[in-house]
Design an enzyme around this catalytic site. Structure first.
Site, short mmCIF file in Angstrom:
data_model
loop_
_atom_site.label_atom_id
_atom_site.label_comp_id
_atom_site.label_asym_id
_atom_site.label_seq_id
_atom_site.Cartn_x
_atom_site.Cartn_y
_atom_site.Cartn_z
N CYS A 16 0.78 -1.26 -0.01
CA CYS A 16 0.08 -0.14 -0.08
C CYS A 16 0.94 1.19 0.14
O CYS A 16 1.51 1.52 -0.95
CB CYS A 16 -0.89 -0.08 1.09
SG CYS A 16 -2.43 1.20 1.09
N GLU B 233 -5.80 -5.15 4.54
CA GLU B 233 -7.07 -6.06 4.89
C GLU B 233 -6.86 -7.45 4.17
O GLU B 233 -7.36 -8.48 4.60
CB GLU B 233 -8.12 -5.44 4.53
CG GLU B 233 -9.43 -6.37 4.99
CD GLU B 233 -9.75 -6.03 6.68
OE1 GLU B 233 -10.24 -6.98 7.17
OE2 GLU B 233 -9.06 -5.21 7.07
N HIS C 25 -4.47 -3.72 -0.24
CA HIS C 25 -5.09 -3.08 1.08
C HIS C 25 -4.28 -4.25 2.29
O HIS C 25 -4.56 -5.25 1.97
CB HIS C 25 -6.53 -3.09 0.97
CG HIS C 25 -6.96 -2.40 2.25
ND1 HIS C 25 -7.04 -2.88 3.61
CD2 HIS C 25 -7.31 -0.90 2.46
CE1 HIS C 25 -7.62 -2.07 4.47
NE2 HIS C 25 -7.83 -0.94 3.89
#
EC number: 6.3.5.2
Length: 1375
Positions: free
Chosen positions: A84, A556, A554
């Site tokens: 990122c 996540e 990301h």
């Protein structure tokens, strides 16, 4: 002590998502730490990480004053991965272009991998489908985890697949049966968490469900029967869920002949039979079982056998296989196309095509290789030819025979990278399979595409050659690639993407989370694109030469399987990080660290060297990790002593060492503080291997290993031999070894890469003397092998049985479940008899009881019992036979609950043996409180013939306790294993122990001699000033106190002060070198309780744990905390009851913030008052608190360091005199890891899995004023809610659950009367870390039951509501 050495360092500014990266890597055993971006370079270098991850949240690289990592990290020469924001930073630093997004966008996108490893298969298993060319072409399967909660829409599709499958394979089922069983399968699919589905990206092809080590469901669509789908699913399940189990079980309907044949083809064997199925229907069920090793081999063999005729080698998109005559049509279609054959000048006629095909078929027979068909995996079609060919060329006036690579692609597949892909495979085949030293490629001068491919492979142009074709000579450029260049190529161009295996095992078209924030619009020079995804400009790029990688994912994404795989690929595959970190290592390291802090920088004792067998290492860290670590020890030593070895020689020798280790039986590993220092392997009377890490050279490790091996193995032989390397001669000759006079063993004799070896030998007595093992008056002599007094008998055969059993089994740690079951049964049969009777009949018992396989024994019926009663070779006692059957069932129940019986039984001693130092049989107890505890628990679980004396004997026989007498030669040998749990009984034993010889009934008898075991953890064991040592052992803690002043004296493994064991007893007396104490506030929650338990293990009574009862606790909270600390943790808790003080100060207060402030200030006041009582001489120097990793890193700012820590995690506002030095043992851990640490410390699961509870307690769960009446009312309601959650098994499925008293009154009806009473709000949330949360979707009928109980049982409540607010927008707590 092996430090928690950082493997991967994550640089970040405090993003909560970055925590997931560290947590995920730690799950893989990779120790990972997070530091801020502004961490100094020297600090980073001092941590010596093997890799760095640059992570972070939405901070733009252009943000003013934003901190950035020191750019010098890119010069450290270690791999770096940017994620990122880290990707944007890397791109900008190296000259790429980053564009700032107008707004952040996050979402899911499809991952398209541009390049992947050409050397490895697709991570998905291959099934095979028929193709028009008459070949078997693999279909790529996608595997996913099915969860009904997440994908309820898929349930019907899976049920339809099931029905289709059983209709084709279970023809004996009626429609009524199918309808009935469908409902059962539906329920199973809805409840199971371990279901894997297989799809071909369009349709479901099959699914498998497992529970622990049992296959509960395996069904395949009838359209793909016998096409490998079942095996593919089994292989996937083996890798995901079954890999940690030694055996795999499955039940199959006896009439399902296809299913039985399938399982038996994979090595499953019948172990039992049931007349009815699980629902009681008259369908006989066959119980099958297979070992993991056999199944794994069968699946690998099945795959390779199926593929053997299908391909020679493969890449991500294609595979190569030999042509057959059946391929003629497909071949001719390609070679007859003029555009495809432009380099040849014309297309082939059918006759020419057939001639070419015949030539290749002949080459296969003559050379074993030739030009093969290129098969595209997705379509199964032949798209061209590629392979190797013998030819002769003239180069620079010299004629030479060469092997050339070549390929031809149909024009529809030009410009798609297939040329490079197949060329790499051909090169690899030539070097690795054929063993060539060089390969060539002849390319027409105008074939620019092929020239580019040759250059990508780093082939060098070495000349030109006019290649004859149809009477003409066509000029060709000659390219050559040497094997050495291919191997040493840093960017691994010829190996495809192997050096940058970030996407190894990642499926094409994976769904990933993408961060559409600032984007990389153009990549820096030297970088290349690895993958695309969504609408990002660049998704993944890399500079493999500098080992710098960047992903736009990301953070996540690390939640996903592919995200975790990418992190593991980077850490382990690219950085070479080790995966041996675990919570036990952390706990042991932290205990030593805490001692050093509290005791003025000095640990209380230096842990001695200890030894373990390779089988023990397999058990602790796994076979693969053990072998890898042993090979690393060898390689470190080899590189230090043989700097002239080439990488090729190192690689070859590495494989030979690996093979030797795999075959070894008597291999000992030397370790100190969990760090492996070397190993030795013995084969009969010969030292087969002895290697030590370089940093342990000349520190006695080699001699210590040899000493241990002599004690265990070599002392039985008259002459000891070794074949020594030239450089190691000095070591052996110093010990007295001499050359045998035989000729040196030539290099290459022991293995292709083995060096020259010089035969040496030494007499046993001479080696014994040089090792310092001469016989002493204390009966330590090795020559005569003095044994424990019970290990003898007048009968010669019986004596030999006793001696063998004593020398090889008794007191040796045993962890194999089947062997543990054998001991359990035999101990039961021995009850009331002599042990020699069991030893004489043991082999007959093994035959009669099917080698003590509990799965078989559990299914014994009346006929089998009668058969056993007729067996003269065993003890024919019907009660004991029936008990064995009952115990087999109970044994399997324990396996299901704990994963293995080994984990259960060894949990009572924390996984480590208790080692005693008794001097005579008269000192041995018949039972101990620990054996009482085990016997009681086993009886509760349904076991028979497991009395405390029997269990004590079993503890000894399986090595849980070691009672070899101090005069026994095995005592010295066994003491080398562990010093953690040696207890001192020299100051006296209890009456029960002292009078054993007077009371024969207490003896666990062998014959006239006694077999009695295990130390007692009682008050009579006088360890002055260290009562907590016994507590540690009793609690079953995996981390016991090592606070021994002279611990090395207690174990023979130290070798720092000779082999004197006379001071064993005195060595265990601990002297307190300092009066420094640690103050710790205990709330009763997980964090503070773990801190207290850890500190108590480290510093004992120098810990002052204070629990303040504020009067704001849950029902029974104080009593529960005090009980757990006293009975489970053995920590002397100090309780300060200030409930009345807190309530008086909260009277009339309505504002929640004022409540918090009052509670905080009052807590400090009470805490200070209690601390003063224990600090009269200024002894308290430290304050311990349960700060976790999230608390540390969340306090870091984008623009620099912040010294603030969230106040609710600390005892803030302390007076000046209490500004102690802070100790935060948990600051490197996350919540789930804190729980894991607690388990290592022996803390009960009920405490570890408690829901979070706020510091202000129930005060912020009462809206408005806090008073005793409302607190009592809320406690009752809250207790009912928690009780119902436990009863219905929902407690562990929610993150937090509680009740809130709203102090809102409403009208209600109770019977015939109207009421006007208070309202309770019930709240339950699901979360991972509490940062965000969603309300728990609890069933309505469950909530209705909770509501009814609260209203009916709690006077003053007539209404219950359920809070369905998530976080955000709401918070979890109401105030």
């Amino acid at each position: 002590m092996q430090e928690n050495n950082v493997q991967i360092l994550v640089l970040d500014f405090g993003s909560q998502y970055t925590q997931l990266i560290a947590r995920r890597l730690r799950e893989y055993g990779v120790y990972t730490e997070i530091v801020p971006y502004f961490e100094k370079l020297d600090s980073i270098k001092s941590k010596n990480p093997k890799g760095i991850i640059l992570s972070g949240g939405p901070a733009s690289v252009y943000e003013k004053d934003a901190y950035k990592p020191d750019s010098a990290i890119f010069t450290l020469g270690i791999p770096i991965l940017g994620i990122c924001y880290g990707m944007q930073l890397i791109a900008q630093h190296f000259g790429g272009r980053v564009i700032k997004a107008d707004a952040q966008e996050f979402g899911k996108a499809v991952l398209e991998i541009m390049e992947s490893s050409q050397d490895s298969k697709d991570s998905s298993c291959f099934a095979f489908q028929g193709a028009s060319q008459g070949i078997q072409a693999p279909m790529t399967l996608s595997f996913d985890i099915f969860s009904h909660h997440k994908f309820p829409q898929m349930l019907t599709a899976l049920l339809d697949l099931w029905e289709d499958s059983v209709q084709a394979s279970h023809i004996f089922l009626t429609k009524q049966h199918i309808a009935e069983i469908r409902l059962e399968v539906k329920a199973a699919l809805q409840s199971s968490q371990n279901i894997i589905t297989a799809t071909d990206k369009k349709d479901f092809l099959g699914f498998i469900g497992v529970e622990k080590n049992k296959i509960e469901m395996l069904f395949v669509a009838s359209s793909v029967f016998r096409k490998g789908i079942g095996k593919a699913l089994l292989k996937e399940a083996l890798e995901r869920y079954l890999k940690d189990y030694p055996y795999i079980l499955v039940d199959c309907n006896e009439q399902n002949t296809q299913g039985l044949a399938f399982y038996k083809s994979l090595g499953f064997e019948k172990v039992g039979m049931s007349e009815k199925d699980s629902a009681g229907r008259d369908f006989p069920i066959v119980h099958l079982k297979v070992s993991k090793a056999i199944l794994k081999k069968a699946l690998e063999r099945g795959t390779s056998d199926s593929v053997a005729n299908a391909f020679v080698c493969e890449s991500e998109r294609v595979f190569l296989r030999p042509y057959t005559q059946a391929d003629f049509a497909a071949l001719h279609k390609i070679v007859s196309d003029k555009e495809t054959m432009y380099a040849w000048g014309q297309g082939f006629s059918k006759k020419q095509s057939q001639e070419w095909l015949d030539k290749q078929l002949a080459h296969y027979q003559q050379y074993g290789f030739g030009i093969w068909a290129i098969i595209e995996k997705q379509s199964g079609a032949i798209i061209g030819n590629a392979g190797l060919n013998h030819t002769e060329i003239s180069l620079k006036g010299k004629t030479q025979k060469i092997v050339e690579i070549g390929y031809l692609l149909h024009r529809d597949f030009w410009g798609k990278g297939y040329g490079s892909e197949v060329a790499r495979m051909c090169v690899k085949y030539g070097f690795e399979t054929l063993g060539l030293e060089e390969v060539y490629c002849l390319i027409k001068e105008d074939n620019t595409a092929s020239i580019k491919v040759a250059k990508r492979l780093e082939m060098q142009k070495v000349g030109e050659y006019p290649k004859p074709y149809k009477g003409k000579k066509i000029s060709h450029l000659v390219f050559r690639l040497e094997k050495k260049v291919w191997q040493e190529s840093k960017n691994n161009a010829t190996q495809g993407f192997k050096s940058c295996s970030l996407f190894k095992g990642i499926k094409q078209d994976s769904i990933v989370w993408m961060s559409h924030a600032d984007k990389v619009e153009s990549i820096p020079q030297g970088f290349r694109e690895l993958a695309k995804s969504g609408n990002t400009h660049y998704c993944a790029i890399a500079d493999s030469k500098r080992k710098i990688y960047a992903l736009q994912f990301h953070p996540e994404v690390v939640h996903s399987e592919c995200g975790g795989q990418m992190l593991q690929n980077f850490a382990v595959g690219i950085c070479g990080a080790n995966t041996c970190w675990n919570m036990r290592h952390f706990a042991q390291n932290e205990i030593e660290k805490l001692r050093r802090i509290v005791y003025g920088g000095k640990a209380h004792c230096e842990n001695p060297m200890s030894f373990m067998q390779i089988q023990e290492a397999f058990k602790h860290i796994g076979k693969a990790q053990t072998i890898q670590r042993l090979v690393e020890i060898w390689e470190e030593g080899a590189r230090a002593t043989h700097k002239d070895l080439s990488e090729n020689e190192i690689a070859g020798m590495r494989e030979e060492i690996r093979e030797a280790i795999l075959k070894s039986k008597n291999l000992l590993i030397a370790q100190k503080n969990e760090e492996w220092l070397g190993f030795i392997e013995i084969e009969k009377n010969e030292i087969a291997m002895l290697f030590v890490v370089p940093k342990a050279f000349r520190k006695g490790v080699g001699k210590a290993l040899l000493k241990e091996a002599f004690m265990r193995y070599l002392g039985a032989f008259e002459v000891i031999k070794v074949n020594s390397l030239e450089w190691a001669l000095g070591f052996y000759q110093a010990l007295g070894f001499a050359k045998t006079g035989k000729k040196p063993i030539p290099a290459g004799s022991a293995g292709a890469f083995s060096p020259e070896l010089i035969p040496l030998s030494i007499a046993r007595e001479s080696l014994q003397k040089s090792l310092g093992l001469e016989a002493q008056d204390s009966n330590e002599g090795v020559r005569e092998k003095v044994r424990c007094a019970w290990a003898t008998d007048k009968d010669e055969a019986a004596r030999k049985l006793y001696e063998d059993y004593h020398d090889t089994e008794w007191g040796e740690p045993l962890h194999e479940d089947k062997k543990l079951f054998e001991h359990l049964v035999l101990e039961g049969f021995q009850a009331g008899l002599s042990w020699i009777t069991i030893l004489k009949k043991r082999e007959a018992f093994r035959v009669a009881f099917d080698d003590f396989d509990p799965h078989i024994v559990a299914n014994y019926d009346e006929d089998k019992i009668k058969e056993l009663m007729r067996n003269e070779g065993i003890i024919r006692n019907r009660a004991k036979i029936e008990a064995a059957i009952i115990n087999a069932k109970a044994f399997m129940a324990v396996q299901r609950e704990f994963g293995s019986f080994d984990k259960y039984i060894w949990g009572f001693v924390g996984g480590k043996p208790i080692i005693n130092a008794f001097e005579s049989i008269a000192d041995l107890p018949a039972s101990t409180p620990l054996s009482d505890k085990i016997a009681k628990d086993l009886k509760k679980r349904g076991f028979k013939f497991v009395g405390t004396t029997t269990m004590y004997a079993m503890m000894q026989s399986i090595g849980m306790v070691n009672d070899h007498l101090t005069s026994c030669f095995k005592c010295n040998s066994s003491l080398g294993m562990q010093c953690d749990k040696i207890l001192d009984f020299s100051q006296g034993t209890n009456t029960k122990s002292a009078n054993l010889t007077k009371n024969p009934k207490n003896l666990h008898s062998h014959t006239a001699n006694t077999r009695i075991v295990d130390s007692q953890h009682t008050e009579s064991s006088d360890i002055k000033g260290q009562s907590h040592l016994e507590s540690s052992a009793d609690s079953g803690s995996a981390v016991s106190l090592r606070d021994f002043k002279s611990c090395e004296g207690a174990t023979r493994g130290s070798y720092l002060e000779g082999n004197d064991r006379s001071g064993v007893a005195n060595s265990l007396k601990i002297t307190k070198e300092t009066t420094s104490k640690v103050l710790c506030a205990v709330s009763g929650g997980v964090d503070s309780s773990v801190v207290a338990a850890l500190l108590y293990r480290a510093i004992g009574e120098n810990l002052i744990p204070v629990f303040v009862d504020t009067g704001l606790l849950r029902k029974g909270e104080r009593e529960a905390v005090e009980k757990i600390f006293k009975e489970n943790l053995k920590v002397p808790l100090i309780t300060a009851d200030a409930s009345e003080l807190f309530l008086s100060r909260l009277k009339g207060v309505l504002d929640p913030e004022i409540k918090r402030k009052i509670i905080g200030e009052t807590f400090i006041e009470v805490f200070e008052k209690e601390a003063k009582k224990h600090n009269t001489k200024g002894e308290i120097k430290f304050l311990a608190q349960g700060t976790l990793y999230p608390d540390v890193i969340e306090s870091v700012s984008v623009k620099g360091p912040s010294k603030t820590i969230k106040s609710h995690h600390n005892v803030g506002g302390l007076p000046e005199w209490m500004k102690f030095e802070l100790i935060e043992p948990l600051r490197e851990l996350f919540k789930d890891e804190v729980r894991a640490l607690g388990r290592e410390l022996g803390m009960p699961e009920s405490m570890l899995m408690r829901h979070p509870f706020p510091g202000p307690g129930l005060a912020i769960r009462i809206m408005g004023e806090v008073n005793k009446a409302d607190l009592d009312l809320l406690r009752e309601a809250d207790s009912i809610f928690i009780d119902e959650l436990h009863k219905q098994s929902y407690y562990d499925k929610v993150w937090q659950a509680f009740c809130v008293l709203l102090n809102v009154r409403s009208v209600g009806v109770m019977g015939d009367n109207r009421t006007y009473d208070n309202t309770i709000c019930v709240r339950a949330v699901e979360a991972i870390d509490g940062m965000t949360a969603t309300f728990a979707h609890l069933p309505h009928d469950f909530l209705e039951g909770v509501s009814n109980r609260i209203i009916n049982e709690v006077e003053g409540i007539n209404r219950v509501v359920y809070d369905i607010t998530s976080k955000p927008p709401g918070t979890i707590e109401w105030e």
